[in-house]
Scaffold this active site. Structure first.
Site, mmCIF file in Angstrom:
data_model
loop_
_atom_site.group_PDB
_atom_site.id
_atom_site.type_symbol
_atom_site.label_atom_id
_atom_site.label_comp_id
_atom_site.label_asym_id
_atom_site.label_seq_id
_atom_site.Cartn_x
_atom_site.Cartn_y
_atom_site.Cartn_z
ATOM 1 N N LYS A 107 2.670 4.143 -11.067
ATOM 2 C CA LYS A 107 1.205 3.031 -11.077
ATOM 3 C C LYS A 107 0.638 2.064 -12.010
ATOM 4 O O LYS A 107 0.240 0.945 -12.048
ATOM 5 C CB LYS A 107 0.057 4.003 -10.475
ATOM 6 N N ASN A 117 0.488 -1.131 -0.276
ATOM 7 C CA ASN A 117 -0.232 -0.231 0.105
ATOM 8 C C ASN A 117 1.288 1.369 0.049
ATOM 9 O O ASN A 117 0.427 2.262 -0.157
ATOM 10 C CB ASN A 117 -0.990 -0.207 1.386
ATOM 11 N N SER A 157 -3.573 3.308 -8.188
ATOM 12 C CA SER A 157 -4.047 4.677 -8.883
ATOM 13 C C SER A 157 -4.869 4.236 -10.270
ATOM 14 O O SER A 157 -4.136 3.452 -11.413
ATOM 15 C CB SER A 157 -3.154 5.386 -8.969
ATOM 16 N N ALA A 159 3.624 6.768 -13.534
ATOM 17 C CA ALA A 159 4.169 5.853 -14.748
ATOM 18 C C ALA A 159 4.182 4.534 -13.256
ATOM 19 O O ALA A 159 4.139 3.605 -13.280
ATOM 20 C CB ALA A 159 5.652 6.562 -15.089
ATOM 21 N N TYR A 197 4.416 9.953 -10.990
ATOM 22 C CA TYR A 197 3.747 9.013 -9.928
ATOM 23 C C TYR A 197 2.489 7.999 -11.231
ATOM 24 O O TYR A 197 2.391 7.104 -10.522
ATOM 25 C CB TYR A 197 2.380 10.396 -9.380
ATOM 26 N N VAL A 233 -9.059 9.797 -3.055
ATOM 27 C CA VAL A 233 -9.484 8.906 -1.615
ATOM 28 C C VAL A 233 -9.047 9.941 -0.697
ATOM 29 O O VAL A 233 -8.578 10.876 -0.653
ATOM 30 C CB VAL A 233 -8.680 7.178 -1.573
ATOM 31 N N ASP A 234 -10.025 10.292 0.637
ATOM 32 C CA ASP A 234 -10.158 10.987 1.133
ATOM 33 C C ASP A 234 -8.989 10.796 2.223
ATOM 34 O O ASP A 234 -8.829 9.903 3.412
ATOM 35 C CB ASP A 234 -11.314 10.591 1.829
ATOM 36 N N THR A 235 -7.495 11.034 1.876
ATOM 37 C CA THR A 235 -6.664 10.609 2.699
ATOM 38 C C THR A 235 -5.547 11.815 2.586
ATOM 39 O O THR A 235 -5.854 12.878 2.111
ATOM 40 C CB THR A 235 -5.646 9.335 2.278
HETATM 41 N N1 LIG Z 1 -5.387 9.486 -1.573
HETATM 42 C C1 LIG Z 1 -5.455 8.874 -2.718
HETATM 43 O O1 LIG Z 1 -6.093 9.891 -3.069
HETATM 44 C C2 LIG Z 1 -4.701 7.884 -3.596
HETATM 45 C C3 LIG Z 1 -5.896 7.935 -4.830
HETATM 46 C C4 LIG Z 1 -5.515 6.399 -5.030
HETATM 47 C C5 LIG Z 1 -4.008 5.325 -4.656
HETATM 48 N N2 LIG Z 1 -3.990 5.876 -3.640
HETATM 49 C C6 LIG Z 1 -2.504 4.713 -3.614
HETATM 50 O O2 LIG Z 1 -3.380 4.772 -1.704
HETATM 51 C C7 LIG Z 1 -1.534 4.504 -1.035
HETATM 52 C C8 LIG Z 1 -1.754 4.717 0.222
HETATM 53 O O3 LIG Z 1 -1.761 6.051 -0.150
HETATM 54 P P1 LIG Z 1 -2.465 6.782 1.203
HETATM 55 O O4 LIG Z 1 -4.142 7.450 0.483
HETATM 56 O O5 LIG Z 1 -3.040 6.712 2.297
HETATM 57 O O6 LIG Z 1 -1.988 8.720 1.485
HETATM 58 P P2 LIG Z 1 -1.189 8.414 2.881
HETATM 59 O O7 LIG Z 1 -0.492 9.430 2.959
HETATM 60 O O8 LIG Z 1 -1.657 8.565 3.784
HETATM 61 O O9 LIG Z 1 -0.294 7.217 3.546
HETATM 62 C C9 LIG Z 1 0.975 6.346 2.788
HETATM 63 C C10 LIG Z 1 1.084 5.410 3.464
HETATM 64 O O10 LIG Z 1 2.747 4.671 3.081
HETATM 65 C C11 LIG Z 1 3.892 4.832 3.967
HETATM 66 N N3 LIG Z 1 4.949 5.425 3.062
HETATM 67 C C12 LIG Z 1 5.143 6.148 2.938
HETATM 68 N N4 LIG Z 1 7.384 5.954 2.111
HETATM 69 C C13 LIG Z 1 7.098 5.026 2.711
HETATM 70 C C14 LIG Z 1 7.628 3.401 3.116
HETATM 71 N N5 LIG Z 1 9.330 4.553 2.351
HETATM 72 N N6 LIG Z 1 8.180 2.816 3.948
HETATM 73 C C15 LIG Z 1 7.461 2.570 4.304
HETATM 74 N N7 LIG Z 1 5.996 3.050 4.176
HETATM 75 C C16 LIG Z 1 6.039 4.236 3.446
HETATM 76 C C17 LIG Z 1 2.908 6.211 4.877
HETATM 77 O O11 LIG Z 1 3.945 6.406 5.987
HETATM 78 C C18 LIG Z 1 1.538 6.627 4.901
HETATM 79 O O12 LIG Z 1 1.062 5.144 6.237
HETATM 80 C C19 LIG Z 1 -0.603 4.997 -2.030
HETATM 81 O O13 LIG Z 1 -0.035 3.657 -2.635
HETATM 82 C C20 LIG Z 1 -1.213 5.518 -2.744
HETATM 83 O O14 LIG Z 1 -0.177 6.044 -4.270
HETATM 84 C C21 LIG Z 1 -3.743 6.890 -3.319
HETATM 85 C C1 LIG Z 2 -3.602 15.592 -9.499
HETATM 86 C C2 LIG Z 2 -2.070 15.602 -9.054
HETATM 87 C C3 LIG Z 2 -1.596 14.273 -8.156
HETATM 88 C C4 LIG Z 2 -0.360 14.288 -6.943
HETATM 89 C C5 LIG Z 2 -0.741 12.902 -6.421
HETATM 90 C C6 LIG Z 2 -1.238 12.958 -5.045
HETATM 91 C C7 LIG Z 2 -2.396 12.295 -5.224
HETATM 92 C C8 LIG Z 2 -2.298 11.337 -6.029
HETATM 93 C C9 LIG Z 2 -3.902 10.456 -5.418
HETATM 94 C C10 LIG Z 2 -4.200 9.457 -6.792
HETATM 95 O O1 LIG Z 2 -3.754 8.484 -6.058
HETATM 96 C C11 LIG Z 2 -4.894 10.398 -7.864
HETATM 97 C C12 LIG Z 2 -5.688 9.654 -8.488
HETATM 98 C C13 LIG Z 2 -6.052 9.510 -9.780
HETATM 99 C C14 LIG Z 2 -5.628 11.498 -10.636
HETATM 100 C C15 LIG Z 2 -5.770 10.574 -12.315
HETATM 101 C C16 LIG Z 2 -6.799 10.085 -12.942
HETATM 102 C C17 LIG Z 2 -8.210 10.307 -12.954
HETATM 103 C C18 LIG Z 2 -8.791 9.803 -13.778
HETATM 104 C C19 LIG Z 2 -9.621 9.478 -13.088
HETATM 105 C C20 LIG Z 2 -10.910 8.492 -14.374
HETATM 106 O O2 LIG Z 2 -10.299 7.568 -15.096
HETATM 107 O O3 LIG Z 2 -11.689 8.166 -14.199
#
Ligand SMILES: NC(=O)c1ccc[n+]([C@@H]2O[C@H](COP(=O)([O-])OP(=O)(O)OC[C@H]3O[C@@H](n4cnc5c(N)ncnc54)[C@H](O)[C@@H]3O)[C@@H](O)[C@H]2O)c1
Ligand SMILES: CCCCC/C=C\C=C\[C@H](O)C/C=C\C/C=C\CCCC(=O)O
Length: 187
Positions: free
Chosen positions: A85, A19, A68, A83, A81, A116-118
């Protein structure tokens, strides 16, 4: 190591989720993004396989990797990012379709959330995004899903033993969707 400890404590390792992920588009952060997102997930996946494969003393199981929607679609605001994913999707699907891995009782699936709401989206800045203003508008347009939606999707892929090589997108706009990407069988 962690996986060894899990095996000692619980008798086997049967569910792994890779994750961890970060965003970073400027030097040297873009290299760290590849290290954490793609190399980290690859390392976690290959190591988990070693512990889970029935032909290597494991009991089988399931690996869920977190990619993602940015890996399925283009993301002009965070190309590195995106690439990483896309790489996670290719890695997961390819291993899932490997006949030796299949025979060894390990399934691999990938979840591709849109926003996602994080903390990740609360921390969008000039280091991890090429245009923060455009990103805010983009997020508003795409919408943000709750963490629960992603967890439900994850749990479905863990529980449904028929799912292997599945790529599931979850977004506010389109809900949860299994994507279909043509697979040409390797002879
Ligand atoms: N939030 C979004 O919109 C979104 C959308 C699509 C995918 N994601 C993916 O979901 C996953 C979780 O992200 P999130 O949204 O919960 O964000 P987040 O920043 O809350 O969580 C990321 C987590 O990754 C951990 N992390 C970062 N670098 C690390 C390392 N070197 N070693 C170990 N752990 C490490 C952090 O400690 C943190 O707990 C990620 O892979 C992110 O790319 C997030
Ligand atoms: C937009 C800048 C993002 C910077 C990176 C940080 C957070 C990334 C979060 C997510 O992983 C991004 C997810 C989706 C965005 C990309 C494309 C959306 C396509 C929507 C769709 O296909 O329905």
């Amino acid at each position: 190591d962690l996986f060894k400890k899990v095996k000692e404590t619980f008798g086997c390792l049967d569910i792994v989720c890779n994750n961890a992920g970060i965003g970073g588009e400027v030097y040297p952060l873009w290299e760290k993004t590849i290290d954490v997102n793609l190399k980290g997930t690859t390392r976690g996946t290959l190591l988990a396989l070693e512990h889970m494969r029935t032909d290597k003393g494991g009991k089988g199981g399931v690996i869920i990797n977190i990619s993602s929607a940015a890996g399925l679609n283009v993301n002009p605001l965070s190309p590195v990012y995106s690439a990483t994913k896309a790489g996670i999707i290719a890695l997961t699907r390819s291993l899932a379709m490997n006949s030796e891995v299949k025979s060894a009782g390990v399934r691999l699936n990938v979840v591709c959330p849109a926003f996602v709401d994080t903390d990740l989206i609360k921390e969008i800045n000039d280091d991890n995004c090429l245009d923060v203003q455009k990103a805010s508008k983009f997020i508003e347009m795409i919408g943000v899903v709750s963490k629960e939606v992603v967890v439900d999707c994850f749990m479905e892929l863990v529980r449904d033993v028929n799912q292997n090589g599945a790529v599931v997108k979850c977004s506010k706009m389109d809900g949860t969707q299994y994507t279909s990407i043509e697979v040409k069988p390797v002879t």
